[in-house]
Scaffold this active site. Structure first.
Site, PDB file in Angstrom:
ATOM      1  N   MET A 153      -3.257  -0.021  -1.905  1.00 20.69           N
ATOM      2  CA  MET A 153      -2.515  -1.099  -1.281  1.00 20.69           C
ATOM      3  C   MET A 153      -1.135  -1.200  -1.914  1.00 20.69           C
ATOM      4  O   MET A 153      -1.006  -1.259  -3.138  1.00 20.69           O
ATOM      5  CB  MET A 153      -3.262  -2.428  -1.450  1.00 20.69           C
ATOM      6  CG  MET A 153      -2.546  -3.619  -0.833  1.00 20.69           C
ATOM      7  SD  MET A 153      -3.456  -5.166  -1.057  1.00 20.69           S
ATOM      8  CE  MET A 153      -3.833  -5.564   0.630  1.00 20.69           C
ATOM      9  N   CYS A 154      -0.085  -1.206  -1.112  1.00 21.55           N
ATOM     10  CA  CYS A 154       1.270  -1.375  -1.617  1.00 21.55           C
ATOM     11  C   CYS A 154       1.427  -2.768  -2.211  1.00 21.55           C
ATOM     12  O   CYS A 154       0.588  -3.638  -2.040  1.00 21.55           O
ATOM     13  CB  CYS A 154       2.287  -1.171  -0.499  1.00 21.55           C
ATOM     14  SG  CYS A 154       2.214   0.448   0.289  1.00 21.55           S
TER      15      CYS A 154
END
Length: 273
Positions: free
Chosen positions: A1-2
């Site tokens: 996940m960024c």
């Protein structure tokens, strides 16, 4: 996940403290090593710093940490690539011009099969699902409101509609700003904190760094910080409910009354600083 980081303020403020913790998530305290970027609005202009290297190893990130740029709106992003190569053109935040204003956009999530046919004047340069979504948002706004920006309530509703439509393809957490307001959409995970008087000490989660905001602020200052997960471990962060779009102005989420009474542009809606 960024990882996403945003800041919206009522007076120009630097983001050095929050960025110190945020930078560590790009390869030190988290696994995101596929590039990073940050952009600062200054008046009608915008400073953008991008690097496809991990933020913890980036000399550009060190520059940003030591360069106290004061801004009313900031968007930063640390990338974990799901679509597109690890290249400069695929590094967030992305920037375009609409209605005579720069717009910045950063996305966290994975739009697995999102591939709209390019149409309108906004086209992606890179190969990410994120930039395709940004171009789609701007093309829709330009088509629906060809004569200029709508009232903020109508803009908010249009962005909420687009967030739902594009979000049907996967996870669509994003930050979007025109240098006046900052729009934050939570699909799965996003939090924010409002710092205002009385100010207190804050301690970073990702670095052993503490700051006493009472020593570096005035009683009238108000700052909203938005992040994928809280950046400090001794403050009360607000968790944004999935499916929610918030519009921040002057360092706080706008209320329904604000949407009705405030026009779109800062020069007409928010006190100059």
């Amino acid at each position: 996940m960024c990882q996403l980081l945003g800041m919206n303020c009522n007076v120009p403020t630097d983001i050095c403290f929050s960025f110190t913790g945020f930078q560590a998530r790009g390869g030190l305290t988290d696994i995101h090593q596929d590039g990073w970027g940050i952009a600062f609005f200054e008046g009608r202009g915008c400073r953008v710093f991008l690097d496809p290297r991990p933020s913890i190893e980036s000399p550009v990130a060190e520059l940003v940490r030591s360069y106290a740029i004061r801004s009313l709106n900031v968007i930063a992003h640390i990338r974990k690539a799901t679509h597109g190569d690890i290249t400069l053109e695929n590094t967030h935040p992305f920037m375009r011009e609409l209605w005579g204003q720069y717009w910045l956009f950063a996305h966290n999530g994975d739009l697995k099969t999102y591939a709209p046919e390019p149409s309108g004047r906004f086209r992606p340069v890179g190969t990410t699902d994120s930039e395709r979504a940004f171009c789609q948002i701007l093309n829709t706004l330009a088509q629906r409101f060809p004569d200029g920006p709508p009232p903020v309530a109508e803009l908010h509703e249009t962005l909420r509609e687009l967030a739902t439509e594009i979000g049907a393809f996967g996870e669509f957490n994003f930050l979007l700003s025109n240098g006046d307001k900052l729009f934050a959409h939570c699909a799965s995970r996003l939090s924010y904190i409002i710092r205002q008087a009385p100010f207190a000490e804050a301690h970073l989660t990702d670095q052993d760094v503490t700051i006493d905001f009472d020593q570096v602020t005035t009683p009238d200052d108000r700052v909203a910080v938005i992040a994928t997960t809280p950046l400090t471990d001794n403050e009360a962060w607000h968790t944004i409910a999935p499916g929610t779009l918030l519009t921040f102005c002057d360092g706080a989420p706008m209320t329904m009354e604000n949407y009705v009474t405030r026009p779109f542009f800062r020069s007409e809606s928010c006190p100059s600083t």
